[in-house]
Design an enzyme around this catalytic site. Sequence first.
Site, PDB file in Angstrom:
ATOM      1  CD1 TRP A   1      -2.616   1.673   0.460  1.00  0.00           C
ATOM      2  CD2 TRP A   1      -2.001   1.891   2.609  1.00  0.00           C
ATOM      3  NE1 TRP A   1      -3.318   2.717   1.000  1.00  0.00           N
ATOM      4  CE2 TRP A   1      -2.964   2.882   2.315  1.00  0.00           C
ATOM      5  CE3 TRP A   1      -1.479   1.827   3.900  1.00  0.00           C
ATOM      6  CZ2 TRP A   1      -3.398   3.800   3.258  1.00  0.00           C
ATOM      7  CZ3 TRP A   1      -1.916   2.741   4.842  1.00  0.00           C
ATOM      8  CH2 TRP A   1      -2.868   3.709   4.525  1.00  0.00           C
TER       9      TRP A   1
ATOM     10  CE  LYS B   1     -10.073  -0.623   3.998  1.00  0.00           C
ATOM     11  NZ  LYS B   1      -9.216   0.577   4.171  1.00  0.00           N
TER      12      LYS B   1
ATOM     13  CG  ASP C   1      -2.273  -2.569   7.516  1.00  0.00           C
ATOM     14  OD1 ASP C   1      -3.381  -2.450   8.063  1.00  0.00           O
ATOM     15  OD2 ASP C   1      -1.900  -1.837   6.571  1.00  0.00           O
TER      16      ASP C   1
HETATM   17  N1  PLA Z   1      -3.728  -0.505   5.292  1.00  0.00           N
HETATM   18  C1  PLA Z   1      -3.986  -0.928   4.057  1.00  0.00           C
HETATM   19  C2  PLA Z   1      -3.282  -2.132   3.549  1.00  0.00           C
HETATM   20  C3  PLA Z   1      -4.904  -0.242   3.256  1.00  0.00           C
HETATM   21  O1  PLA Z   1      -5.138  -0.682   2.023  1.00  0.00           O
HETATM   22  C4  PLA Z   1      -5.565   0.883   3.764  1.00  0.00           C
HETATM   23  C5  PLA Z   1      -6.554   1.656   2.931  1.00  0.00           C
HETATM   24  C6  PLA Z   1      -5.272   1.262   5.078  1.00  0.00           C
HETATM   25  C7  PLA Z   1      -4.350   0.546   5.815  1.00  0.00           C
HETATM   26  C8  PLA Z   1      -5.873   2.445   5.765  1.00  0.00           C
HETATM   27  O2  PLA Z   1      -7.185   2.590   5.731  1.00  0.00           O
HETATM   28  P1  PLA Z   1      -7.969   3.518   6.766  1.00  0.00           P
HETATM   29  O3  PLA Z   1      -6.991   4.473   7.354  1.00  0.00           O
HETATM   30  O4  PLA Z   1      -8.989   4.196   5.951  1.00  0.00           O
HETATM   31  O5  PLA Z   1      -8.525   2.593   7.768  1.00  0.00           O
HETATM   32  N2  PLA Z   1      -6.376   1.626   1.556  1.00  0.00           N
HETATM   33  C9  PLA Z   1      -7.338   2.222   0.616  1.00  0.00           C
HETATM   34  C10 PLA Z   1      -7.595   3.687   0.894  1.00  0.00           C
HETATM   35  C11 PLA Z   1      -8.658   1.508   0.708  1.00  0.00           C
HETATM   36  C12 PLA Z   1      -6.395   4.561   0.998  1.00  0.00           C
HETATM   37  O6  PLA Z   1      -5.460   4.485   0.193  1.00  0.00           O
HETATM   38  O7  PLA Z   1      -6.413   5.367   1.940  1.00  0.00           O
HETATM   39  C13 PLA Z   1      -6.781   2.016  -0.794  1.00  0.00           C
HETATM   40  O8  PLA Z   1      -7.472   2.366  -1.758  1.00  0.00           O
HETATM   41  O9  PLA Z   1      -5.672   1.462  -0.919  1.00  0.00           O
END
Ligand code: PLA
Length: 444
Positions: free
Chosen positions: A173, A290, A254
Site C-alpha cells: 500500500w 472497509k 496491518d
Molecule cells: N492498510 C492498508 C493495507 C490499506 O489498504 C488501507 C486503505 C489502510 C491501511 C488504511 O485505511 P484507513 O486508514 O482508511 O482505515 N487503503 C485504501 C484507501 C482503501 C487509501 O489508500 O487510503 C486504498 O485504496 O488502498
Amino acid sequence: MEARAADRRIATLARHLEASSLKDSHEIVSASPTSSNSSSPSVFNHLARAPEDPILGVTVAFNKDPSPSKLNLGVGAYRTEEGKPLVLNVVRQAEKLLVNDSSRNKEYIPIVGLADFNKLSAKLILGANSPAIQENRVTTVQCLSGTGSLRVGAEFLARHYHQRTVYITQPTWGNHPKVFALAGLSVKTYRYYDPATRGLNFQGLLEDLGSAPSGAIVLLHACAHNPTGVDPTPAQWEQIRQLIRSKGLLPFFDSAYQGFASGSLDRDAEPVRMFVADGGECLVAQSYAKNMGLYGERVGALSIVCKTADVASRVESQLKLVIRPMYSSPPIHGASIVATILKDRSMYHQWTIELKEMAERIISMRQQLFNALKSRGTPGDWSHIIKQIGMFTFTGLNSKQVAFMTKEFHIYMTSDGRISMAGLSSRTVPHLADAIHAAVTRGV
Ligand code: PLA
C-alpha cells in the site's frame, strides 16, 4: 530512543526552515522595508505544488471528469450494484440507538479511547478465547482508522524499540513507507510478489526476511494483500511465523480487510492468531473502514500483544504519551457504532451477514470480469483475476495502458494497474472489459 527520534525530526525540520527563511528574509527586505502588506509576497511563496496522492488523487481526477460513463476503480471503497456507497443496515440501526439515547453526552473520551470498543476490537482480531487477552497481555488503543493505528504504532516503536528498521512487502500500500519513514523508522522492502507468476515469491520472501537484522520490524498484511490480492497459504504462514520467531523479528500486522478476503471474520484473522498463539509479541493495526463501511468515521485500533500483563500496562502508559500531543483523544461517534454492534449478539450476527454479502459481491465481480475478457478473446492469461482475493485485482496492466483506459474509456484506477473490484458492478463490467481488451490489443 525517544530523544534521538525527536532530535532527528527536529534537525531535518530546522534545515528546511533555515533554507527557506534565509531566502524569504532576503526577499522581504528587498520588497518592502515596512511590515508585510497585501503587495508583499506570501510567506509560502517558496512552496512547490505537491503532486496528488497516488490513490486518493485518482478520485480527485475522477470528480473532474464530466463523462457520464466514467468509472472510479481507484480507491478501495465498496459500491453497490447501482454504483452507490453503502451504509450497512446494522450501522444505521446502531446510529439510531445512539441518537435516541439521551443519556449520551459529548465529553472527551480517554486518550486511549472507549474501553468497550478496545476490548471488543482485541477480541475480534485475536479471538474470543485468546489466552493473551485472558492473561491481560494485550493493550489496545482506539486510533484514527487503520492509518492512525499504524502511525501510532510506528511512533511508539521509533521511541521505544531497539531496532529501528521496518521491512515492508514489495509492492505494498503506497502509504506504508510514508507512515513509517515519517515516524522516524528506516524502511526496507522484502520480496513478496512475483510478476511472472502473478503469485507469491515465497522463496524471495524467506531469503529477505532470513537476512534481515535480528529484531527488525516486519510489516505483514493480515489478509487480502494490497495491492496484489495474493496471500500466503496457511502452511506458508506457518513457515513465515517460524522464521520470524527464530530470528527474533517483530511482527506488525496491518489488518485493514478482516472479513473481506474470505467473507469470514475468524478465517481472515487466522494468520494473526497463529502468531499470538505462540506466546510471542506483536502489534496489530485494525481498521473498520472497509468491513463496517465506516471509511469517513475513522475508526480503528492498535493492539500490542506483550509477554506479561505488567509490560502491557507500561506499554499502554507510553502509548498515551504518543497520542496526547498528536490528537489528544480519539472521536466518539464511530467507535460507539462499532462497540454497539460488537457487544450485541444479534447486531453482530447481522453485521457478519452484510459483510459476507459485500465479500461475495466482490467475488462475483471477479468471475464476471474474467468471463467478459474470455468471451472477448482478450490475449493473455487472466486467471489471476479469480485467484486473487480481497478488494483488489492487480491486473498486470502497465501505466501506459492505464493512462489509455482513462483517456479513452474514462476508467480511473491507480497507475500500477490495480483495480478496486468493490467499485465494479454487473452494469460496468462490459465497459471495463472493453477497455482492457482495447488497451491490450491496440498494443498500447
Ligand atoms: N492498510 C492498508 C493495507 C490499506 O489498504 C488501507 C486503505 C489502510 C491501511 C488504511 O485505511 P484507513 O486508514 O482508511 O482505515 N487503503 C485504501 C484507501 C482503501 C487509501 O489508500 O487510503 C486504498 O485504496 O488502498
